[in-house]
Design an enzyme around this catalytic site. Structure first.
Site, PDB file in Angstrom:
ATOM      1  N   LYS A 267       0.862  -1.186   0.000  1.00 41.21           N
ATOM      2  CA  LYS A 267       0.000   0.000   0.000  1.00 41.21           C
ATOM      3  C   LYS A 267       0.890   1.225   0.000  1.00 41.21           C
ATOM      4  O   LYS A 267       1.691   1.420   0.913  1.00 41.21           O
ATOM      5  CB  LYS A 267      -0.909   0.005   1.231  1.00 41.21           C
ATOM      6  CG  LYS A 267      -1.699   1.319   1.409  1.00 41.21           C
ATOM      7  CD  LYS A 267      -2.660   1.277   2.596  1.00 41.21           C
ATOM      8  CE  LYS A 267      -3.282   2.644   2.841  1.00 41.21           C
ATOM      9  NZ  LYS A 267      -4.191   2.693   4.013  1.00 41.21           N
ATOM     10  N   ASP A 272      -2.621  10.283   3.367  1.00 42.88           N
ATOM     11  CA  ASP A 272      -4.032   9.903   3.525  1.00 42.88           C
ATOM     12  C   ASP A 272      -4.766  10.957   4.350  1.00 42.88           C
ATOM     13  O   ASP A 272      -4.705  10.954   5.574  1.00 42.88           O
ATOM     14  CB  ASP A 272      -4.115   8.528   4.218  1.00 42.88           C
ATOM     15  CG  ASP A 272      -5.555   8.065   4.402  1.00 42.88           C
ATOM     16  OD1 ASP A 272      -6.479   8.696   3.814  1.00 42.88           O
ATOM     17  OD2 ASP A 272      -5.758   7.059   5.126  1.00 42.88           O
ATOM     18  N   LYS A 279     -10.255  13.199   7.601  1.00 47.62           N
ATOM     19  CA  LYS A 279      -9.801  12.805   8.944  1.00 47.62           C
ATOM     20  C   LYS A 279      -9.776  14.018   9.860  1.00 47.62           C
ATOM     21  O   LYS A 279      -9.584  15.138   9.391  1.00 47.62           O
ATOM     22  CB  LYS A 279      -8.368  12.236   8.863  1.00 47.62           C
ATOM     23  CG  LYS A 279      -8.271  10.835   8.325  1.00 47.62           C
ATOM     24  CD  LYS A 279      -6.831  10.354   8.351  1.00 47.62           C
ATOM     25  CE  LYS A 279      -6.705   8.955   7.781  1.00 47.62           C
ATOM     26  NZ  LYS A 279      -7.379   7.921   8.565  1.00 47.62           N
ATOM     27  N   ASP A 290       1.449   6.429   5.502  1.00 48.38           N
ATOM     28  CA  ASP A 290       0.501   5.484   4.912  1.00 48.38           C
ATOM     29  C   ASP A 290       1.070   4.768   3.682  1.00 48.38           C
ATOM     30  O   ASP A 290       0.380   3.986   3.034  1.00 48.38           O
ATOM     31  CB  ASP A 290      -0.808   6.214   4.571  1.00 48.38           C
ATOM     32  CG  ASP A 290      -2.023   5.320   4.762  1.00 48.38           C
ATOM     33  OD1 ASP A 290      -1.893   4.270   5.417  1.00 48.38           O
ATOM     34  OD2 ASP A 290      -3.097   5.677   4.227  1.00 48.38           O
ATOM     35  N   ASP A 349     -12.302   7.267   3.427  1.00 42.12           N
ATOM     36  CA  ASP A 349     -11.089   7.049   4.218  1.00 42.12           C
ATOM     37  C   ASP A 349     -10.680   5.568   4.236  1.00 42.12           C
ATOM     38  O   ASP A 349      -9.596   5.227   4.678  1.00 42.12           O
ATOM     39  CB  ASP A 349     -11.314   7.571   5.643  1.00 42.12           C
ATOM     40  CG  ASP A 349     -10.014   7.774   6.405  1.00 42.12           C
ATOM     41  OD1 ASP A 349      -8.948   7.705   5.768  1.00 42.12           O
ATOM     42  OD2 ASP A 349     -10.076   7.993   7.627  1.00 42.12           O
ATOM     43  N   GLU A 351      -9.558   3.854   1.926  1.00 44.85           N
ATOM     44  CA  GLU A 351      -9.016   3.930   0.554  1.00 44.85           C
ATOM     45  C   GLU A 351      -7.959   2.851   0.284  1.00 44.85           C
ATOM     46  O   GLU A 351      -7.758   2.463  -0.857  1.00 44.85           O
ATOM     47  CB  GLU A 351      -8.418   5.318   0.292  1.00 44.85           C
ATOM     48  CG  GLU A 351      -6.964   5.517   0.752  1.00 44.85           C
ATOM     49  CD  GLU A 351      -6.758   5.372   2.257  1.00 44.85           C
ATOM     50  OE1 GLU A 351      -7.737   5.523   3.000  1.00 44.85           O
ATOM     51  OE2 GLU A 351      -5.620   5.097   2.686  1.00 44.85           O
ATOM     52  N   ARG A 353      -7.879  -0.346   0.925  1.00 40.93           N
ATOM     53  CA  ARG A 353      -8.429  -1.569   0.331  1.00 40.93           C
ATOM     54  C   ARG A 353      -8.853  -1.336  -1.111  1.00 40.93           C
ATOM     55  O   ARG A 353      -8.862  -2.254  -1.929  1.00 40.93           O
ATOM     56  CB  ARG A 353      -9.586  -2.094   1.193  1.00 40.93           C
ATOM     57  CG  ARG A 353     -10.731  -1.148   1.353  1.00 40.93           C
ATOM     58  CD  ARG A 353     -11.610  -1.463   2.550  1.00 40.93           C
ATOM     59  NE  ARG A 353     -11.072  -0.933   3.800  1.00 40.93           N
ATOM     60  CZ  ARG A 353     -11.652  -1.076   4.995  1.00 40.93           C
ATOM     61  NH1 ARG A 353     -12.768  -1.740   5.120  1.00 40.93           N
ATOM     62  NH2 ARG A 353     -11.107  -0.554   6.064  1.00 40.93           N
TER      63      ARG A 353
HETATM   64  N1  BES Z   1      -4.376   4.631   6.716  1.00 45.48           N
HETATM   65  C1  BES Z   1      -5.533   4.444   7.483  1.00 45.48           C
HETATM   66  C2  BES Z   1      -5.331   3.467   8.635  1.00 45.48           C
HETATM   67  C3  BES Z   1      -4.592   4.002   9.821  1.00 45.48           C
HETATM   68  C4  BES Z   1      -5.128   4.986  10.618  1.00 45.48           C
HETATM   69  C5  BES Z   1      -3.394   3.446  10.164  1.00 45.48           C
HETATM   70  C6  BES Z   1      -4.454   5.423  11.734  1.00 45.48           C
HETATM   71  C7  BES Z   1      -2.714   3.866  11.290  1.00 45.48           C
HETATM   72  C8  BES Z   1      -3.239   4.862  12.071  1.00 45.48           C
HETATM   73  C9  BES Z   1      -6.656   3.895   6.621  1.00 45.48           C
HETATM   74  O1  BES Z   1      -6.668   4.335   5.312  1.00 45.48           O
HETATM   75  C10 BES Z   1      -7.936   4.353   7.234  1.00 45.48           C
HETATM   76  O2  BES Z   1      -8.166   5.525   7.254  1.00 45.48           O
HETATM   77  N2  BES Z   1      -8.721   3.411   7.722  1.00 45.48           N
HETATM   78  C11 BES Z   1      -9.926   3.732   8.370  1.00 45.48           C
HETATM   79  C12 BES Z   1     -10.962   2.736   7.941  1.00 45.48           C
HETATM   80  C13 BES Z   1     -12.358   3.100   8.360  1.00 45.48           C
HETATM   81  C14 BES Z   1     -12.839   4.305   7.609  1.00 45.48           C
HETATM   82  C15 BES Z   1     -13.241   1.920   8.103  1.00 45.48           C
HETATM   83  C16 BES Z   1      -9.690   3.652   9.875  1.00 45.48           C
HETATM   84  O3  BES Z   1      -8.970   2.761  10.328  1.00 45.48           O
HETATM   85  O4  BES Z   1     -10.197   4.505  10.587  1.00 45.48           O
HETATM   86 ZN    ZN Z   2      -4.887   4.902   4.558  1.00 42.30          ZN
HETATM   87 MN    MN Z   3      -7.732   6.181   5.107  1.00 39.63          MN
END
Ligand code: BES
Ligand code: ZN
Ligand code: MN
Length: 513
Positions: A267, A272, A279, A290, A349, A351, A353
């Site tokens: 990834k 992000d 966010k 990210d 968010d 994104e 996947r």
């Molecule tokens: N890159 C983030 C995951 C992340 C967040 C990793 C904070 C480490 C610290 C990912 O793209 C994301 O934003 N995931 C969301 C998914 C949710 C919207 C289902 C998350 O984990 O909040």
């Molecule tokens: Zn992300």
């Molecule tokens: Mn995200």
């Protein structure tokens, strides 16, 4: 840092510093014993005086002693343990190199590997030592106009070994150097700010690597080409940014044999923001990390190219920036993925996947032996496992075992998570084949469930490294370079016909009281 092996007697070694050990029972290591004899009891005298206690990590520096060729002697405390474990061993190494770095020495000879360590053979000890030393020396100061002055930097490190072990340990030394180089590469890329490390930057980096290593080639699939190809999920993320996204494909051929490749998919979201599902502001800067999945793939390729592993490896980096703009996807949008399946984007968010599912479909064309994707995929993974382990998901139990074992072997641990059908329902959508989020519960698992729908044609594993890829906040903030060690070890094991027996800790039934 340069590394080499030396043979001969400790007292005869000409160098700025020689490191030896004493344990808490005041027992001298073999090399300490040698120096003590040659130096008329210079170490035992300090033990008697109470200056040297042998307490774990204690460092006492002795300066030029008659009868000893080295300029300095660093006596390091081994501590009380009867049998040392890896953690204690690494801590001893760390304290030792810190003490040398604080001195004026620019080179040293270490004998600390004389210590017996549980589960580590002579080669493992050397590899772990080099990883620890490189970690201690790592700096990311390329954006500081006034680089912090260190005392004279270390240039050369020698290990004092027995003559008969030279060939074996030279191989371990090369392996350690290669893996440490890969870790540093991953750290550097991870630590770069988002305005420098864009998808285009990563593509340029890949091309530079392909130029550097004859065994490596590189192809860039542009965002436009991806759109034409039908990678609608990838494009739905990338189109929200002014920075063009890309699929970066690298191929490592370490042997002439035309074998099925092991594929690594990273990834590479270079920043992000969350997109339209923006966010919150707190610690948002950390979303420059990210792309640490991608960084670990670059790092692992560096390590295996340096080691010249006899393997066929393909790396695919899904590089894009997740931004909110007039062109960005909106919650409720439905897109068609490269696999043909449709996805309702309920949260922009989620994104990672979306870019990964198309990269995983793209991987099919290589007829892989295995596919492992590495991603900072979910905050929920951090809640589940904290910062000590990466999460492993897989559609093939044997592959899970191999990854867990490689993590155990390389001190870069991972832990298995379930991919049960029951979780799949959480990503059902009333309007498309699936939704891109599955609600609050089991967030790391439902993200893996999403990916599992695109990986039916090969053996696949997913590493969620959201908790292990970087340290947050504070002074220690920065990329960890994980899981380069795990992946390098995994590929080393793949390159051997008979993989090393692995500890099967997690399969042992625990006795209940
Ligand atoms: N890159 C983030 C995951 C992340 C967040 C990793 C904070 C480490 C610290 C990912 O793209 C994301 O934003 N995931 C969301 C998914 C949710 C919207 C289902 C998350 O984990 O909040
Ligand atoms: Zn992300
Ligand atoms: Mn995200």
């Amino acid at each position: 840092m340069k590394y080499s092996l030396k043979t001969g007697q400790a007292d005869k070694q000409k160098c700025a510093c020689i490191i030896v050990g004493v344990d808490a029972n005041k027992t001298l290591s073999p090399s300490a014993e040698n120096l003590d004899k040659a130096g008329s009891g210079c170490i035992s005298k300090l033990i008697k005086q109470g200056d040297i206690t042998g307490k774990s990590g204690q460092c006492v520096m002795l300066y030029k002693q008659p009868g000893i060729a080295a300029e300095r002697i660093l006596v390091v405390g081994y501590g009380e343990a009867k049998i040392f474990n890896r953690k204690q061993f690494k801590n001893i190494q760390l304290q030792a190199i810190k003490a040398v770095m604080a001195s004026g020495a620019t080179d040293f000879i270490s004998t600390l590997h004389e210590l017996e360590v549980n589960e580590l053979d002579e080669s493992d000890k050397l590899v772990e030592t080099i990883k620890t030393f490189e970690q201690a020396g790592y700096r990311f100061d390329q954006f500081k106009t006034k680089a912090e002055k260190q005392t004279p930097p270390l240039k050369q490190i020698h290990f004092l070994i027995e003559t008969g072990q030279k060939a074996k340990l030279q191989k371990a030394l090369d392996t350690g150097k290669a893996i440490a180089k890969g870790i540093s590469k991953a750290k550097d890329l991870g630590n770069l700010p988002g305005n420098v490390c864009t998808p285009t930057y990563l593509a340029t980096e890949a091309q530079a690597m392909a130029k550097h290593y004859a065994s490596l080639s590189c192809r860039i699939v542009s965002e436009k080409q991806l759109e034409k190809m039908g990678a609608g999920a990838f494009v739905s993320v990338s189109k929200g940014s002014d920075q063009p996204g890309a699929l970066i494909v690298m191929e490592y051929k370490g042997s002439k044999a035309d074998t099925k490749p092991h594929v690594l998919v990273g990834k590479g979201i270079t920043f992000d923001t969350g997109g339209i599902s923006l966010k919150p502001g707190a610690a948002m800067d950390e979303m420059k990390y990210d792309m640490c999945g991608a960084a670990s793939v670059f790092g692992t390729l560096t390590a295996i190219a340096e080691m010249k592993l006899p393997l066929h490896v393909v790396a695919i980096i899904a590089a894009a920036e997740n931004m909110p703009s007039g062109g960005a996807s909106k919650p409720g949008d439905i897109v068609t993925t490269l696999s043909g399946q449709t996805v309702e984007i309920l949260n922009t968010d989620a994104e990672g996947r979306l870019v990964l599912c198309d990269a995983l479909s793209y991987a099919e064309r290589f007829k892989p032996a295995s596919v492992v994707d590495i991603a900072t995929l979910t905050g929920a993974c951090v809640i589940a496992l904290g910062h000590h382990a990466s999460a492993v998901y897989s559609n093939e139990p044997g592959l899970t075992d191999k990854l867990i074992a490689a993590g155990e072997q390389s001190d870069d641990r991972a832990w298995p998570m379930p991919l049960w059908d029951e979780y799949q329902e959480q990503i059902d959508s009333p309007f498309a084949d699936m939704a891109n989020i599955g609600g609050r519960s089991a967030g790391s698992i439902t993200a893996a469930c999403f990916l599992s729908r695109f990986t039916k044609k090969y053996h696949w594993a997913h590493l969620d490294i959201a908790g292990s890829a970087w340290f947050s906040g504070g002074k220690n903030k920065g990329s960890t370079g994980r899981p380069v060690s795990l992946l390098s070890q995994y590929l080393i094991n793949c390159s051997k016909k008979e993989p090393k027996a692995r500890p099967q800790q997690r399969l042992k039934p625990k006795k209940l009281n």
